[in-house]
Write an enzyme that holds these catalytic residues in place. Structure first.
Site, PDB file in Angstrom:
ATOM      1  N   LYS A  46       4.561  -4.402   5.462  1.00 44.41           N
ATOM      2  CA  LYS A  46       4.122  -3.824   4.183  1.00 44.41           C
ATOM      3  C   LYS A  46       2.871  -2.969   4.330  1.00 44.41           C
ATOM      4  CE  LYS A  46       2.480  -6.706   1.035  1.00 44.41           C
ATOM      5  NZ  LYS A  46       2.546  -7.643  -0.097  1.00 44.41           N
ATOM      6  N   TYR A  50      -7.219  -8.154   1.042  1.00 44.46           N
ATOM      7  CA  TYR A  50      -5.816  -8.132   1.410  1.00 44.46           C
ATOM      8  C   TYR A  50      -5.442  -6.707   1.776  1.00 44.46           C
ATOM      9  CZ  TYR A  50      -5.447 -12.822  -0.691  1.00 44.46           C
ATOM     10  OH  TYR A  50      -5.600 -14.143  -0.982  1.00 44.46           O
ATOM     11  N   GLY A  51      -4.681  -6.601   2.848  1.00 45.42           N
ATOM     12  CA  GLY A  51      -4.294  -5.272   3.342  1.00 45.42           C
ATOM     13  C   GLY A  51      -3.352  -4.523   2.432  1.00 45.42           C
ATOM     14  N   ARG A  80       9.127  -8.541  -0.489  1.00 49.59           N
ATOM     15  CA  ARG A  80       9.539  -7.838  -1.712  1.00 49.59           C
ATOM     16  C   ARG A  80       9.626  -6.327  -1.540  1.00 49.59           C
ATOM     17  NH1 ARG A  80       5.116 -11.133  -5.120  1.00 49.59           N
ATOM     18  NH2 ARG A  80       4.309 -11.335  -2.999  1.00 49.59           N
ATOM     19  N   GLY A 133       0.874 -18.184   5.173  1.00 51.71           N
ATOM     20  CA  GLY A 133       0.112 -18.028   3.945  1.00 51.71           C
ATOM     21  C   GLY A 133      -1.259 -17.407   4.159  1.00 51.71           C
ATOM     22  N   GLU A 178      -1.126 -20.112  -8.546  1.00 53.65           N
ATOM     23  CA  GLU A 178      -0.167 -19.081  -8.153  1.00 53.65           C
ATOM     24  C   GLU A 178       1.032 -19.044  -9.104  1.00 53.65           C
ATOM     25  OE1 GLU A 178      -0.576 -16.679  -5.566  1.00 53.65           O
ATOM     26  OE2 GLU A 178      -2.516 -17.507  -6.105  1.00 53.65           O
ATOM     27  N   GLN A 238      -2.183 -13.778  13.988  1.00 50.86           N
ATOM     28  CA  GLN A 238      -1.609 -14.899  13.248  1.00 50.86           C
ATOM     29  C   GLN A 238      -0.128 -14.901  13.609  1.00 50.86           C
ATOM     30  OE1 GLN A 238      -1.095 -14.425   9.059  1.00 50.86           O
ATOM     31  NE2 GLN A 238      -1.023 -16.623   8.647  1.00 50.86           N
ATOM     32  N   LYS A 288       6.533  29.873  16.678  1.00 49.30           N
ATOM     33  CA  LYS A 288       6.401  28.584  17.378  1.00 49.30           C
ATOM     34  C   LYS A 288       5.565  28.811  18.618  1.00 49.30           C
ATOM     35  CE  LYS A 288       8.146  26.884  20.742  1.00 49.30           C
ATOM     36  NZ  LYS A 288       9.025  26.636  21.876  1.00 49.30           N
ATOM     37  N   ALA A 310      10.668  44.502  11.917  1.00 49.47           N
ATOM     38  CA  ALA A 310      11.588  43.572  11.266  1.00 49.47           C
ATOM     39  C   ALA A 310      12.748  43.245  12.198  1.00 49.47           C
ATOM     40  CB  ALA A 310      12.119  44.204   9.985  1.00 49.47           C
TER      41      ALA A 310
END
Ligand code: UD1
Ligand code: MG
Length: 467
Positions: A27, A107-108, A20, A84, A161, A79, A358, A387
């Site tokens: 995610k 859950y992450g 999603r 699931g 669910e 996994q 830099k 300047a």
């Protein structure tokens, strides 16, 4: 770490793609509050368990998730196929089933959970007989969440669910937050009973509620007052909501610790940033990454600071960008300056408007107040850079260094062609192109001599005047 009444093992589920999110990136690697979602979850887990007892289940973009968490010392479980949330925990059977005490599953994609809430959950579990205690909340709109079903005795009998729920079940507003504390022995005794007979054909961890309940064990819901703390992120809209909450928490924490923030809702500060007392931060400022800011600093409006170390009493003018640089005490940088990366600005040095640095070291009290580019340069204490000065550090192939000793005066609009060394106390005449080293105390002039033609302009005008 908080001392827990029983040994705690934590499994963090982070193997899913997150369809999603509409993203090629896993995610849990999406960022909120300046960190990957899963980093937040692991940080909270580390408050209740040592790194050796924390396991992150990885699958989609496993290497990247491992890399994001490498510094934490936690373990990983592969996994390979994501079938699931139940399947994800089962992937850890070998590593985990020997570890007694409590098994906490997080859950992450749920980064807002507070340590106090998690310790409360573990304590509730440790003080009772329940096989599982899970966090729930009454939500205004629980769409997408699992719904919590209670039996007549108030205990949980099932979690249903979204995809599997009947209209009646889906009208329940008590949602499963996806944060569980199991008795490890009972979890592993029954874990094999999870199946895939549901519309998604997945192993749902949430089925453990019904499995344990049917086996005669107590499953209890612990209701949270603020469901926002358990917001699970499934879409970018939720990602933005969670980011806003994390940002708000960080600003509040800093303000309570003595930092002034003007128009706080416009200011973005990453979780890992530290800011000292009595520092004032203007509107629309962004402070990101691993940045430390001392006490009594002023950070001007619209400035962006990342991965930098700013000492006490520094003034950063408005619209200034400071990246991966060190700024010593009482230095003044900006407005409108850019410290690109790798710079060191010494104590009391001044970097003014439209000056870019830099990989440059400015000594204590050195000044470059207007319009300059100083790259790959070392500038001694108290030297003044006029300047329009430019270090020509790049010959099209290589970068070269410019070394300017202490107390040097570089006149306006000097072009310093590197490699170049300018000795202590030397003067560079304005408008010079300097290609050779300048010894200490010398004057270097590198420009065409001025010619003067008296009366030339007047004569020209007279010639042009029409008759
Ligand atoms: C889950 C819960 C739901 C709860 C909600 C709270 C289940 C079946 N449902 O739904 O009851 O209300 O969280 O936010 O658990 N993951 C894996 N491997 C997999 C599948 C998922 O590691 O095979 C991980 C994901 O990366 C993610 C987490 O598990 O971090 C949750 O998965 P997600 O698909 O977001 O579950 P929800 O549908 O939100
Ligand atoms: Mg989710």
């Amino acid at each position: 770490m908080v001392i827990m009444p029983t040994p705690v093992t934590v499994v963090v589920l982070a193997a899913g793609l997150g369809t999603r999110m509409k993203s090629r990136q896993a995610k849990v690697l999406h960022r909120a509050g300046g960190k990957a979602l899963v980093e937040h979850v692991v940080e909270t887990a580390l408050q209740v368990a040592p790194a050796e007892r924390i396991f992150v289940v990885v699958g989609y973009q496993a290497d990247r998730v491992r890399e994001a968490l490498a510094a934490t010392g936690v373990g990983f479980i592969e996994q390979a196929e994501q079938k699931g949330t139940g399947h994800a925990v089962l992937a850890g059977r070998e590593a985990l089933s020997g570890l007694g005490g409590r098994l906490v599953v997080l859950y992450g994609d749920c980064p807002l959970l507070r340590t106090a809430t998690l310790t409360g959950l573990v304590e509730a579990s440790a003080s009772g007989e329940a096989a599982c205690v899970l966090l729930t909340a009454i939500m205004g709109d629980p769409t997408g969440y699992g719904r919590v079903i209670h039996g007549p005795d108030g205990r949980v009998t099932a979690i249903v669910e979204q995809k599997a729920g009947s209209p009646e079940q889906l009208s329940i507003r008590e949602a499963n937050m996806g944060i569980y504390c199991f008795r490890a022995d009972l979890f592993w005794r029954h874990a094999g009973e999870m199946g895939t007979s549901n519309p998604a054909g997945e192993y749902y961890l949430t089925d453990m509620a019904e499995i344990l309940s049917r086996a005669g064990h107590a499953v209890e819901a612990m209701r949270m007052d603020d469901p926002r703390e358990a917001l699970g992120i499934n879409t970018r809209v939720e990602l933005a909501e969670v980011d806003a909450i994390l940002r708000g928490r960080k600003r509040r924490e800093l303000m309570l610790a003595g930092v002034t923030i003007e128009s706080p809702e416009t200011v973005l500060i990453d979780g890992g940033v530290r800011v000292g007392m009595d520092t004032a931060i203007g509107p629309f400022v962004e402070i990101r990454g691993k940045t430390t800011i001392g006490e009594n600093c002023r950070i001007g409006a619209h400035s962006i600071i990342f991965d930098s170390e700013i000492a006490d009493g520094v003034e950063i003018g408005p619209y200034t960008i400071v990246g991966a640089s060190v700024v010593e005490r009482h230095a003044i940088v900006g407005p409108y300056a850019r410290l690109r990366f790798g710079n060191h600005v010494g104590e009391g040095a001044h970097i003014g408007n439209f000056v870019e640095l830099k990989k440059t070291r400015m000594g204590a009290g050195a000044k470059a107040n207007h319009l300059a580019y100083l790259g790959d340069a070392e500038i001694g204490a108290r030297s003044n850079i006029g300047a329009g000065t430019i270090t020509c550090n790049y010959d099209g192939v290589h970068k070269h260094k410019t070394t300017i000793a202490e107390g040097v005066f570089v006149g306006s609009n000097a072009t310093l062609v590197a490699p170049l060394e300018i000795g202590q106390g030397a003067y560079i005449a304005a408008g010079s192109v300097i290609t050779q080293d300048v010894p200490p105390d010398a004057l270097a002039v590198g420009r065409a001599r001025q010619e003067l033609k008296e009366g030339w302009a007047k004569k020209r005008r007279e010639r042009r005047t029409p008759a």
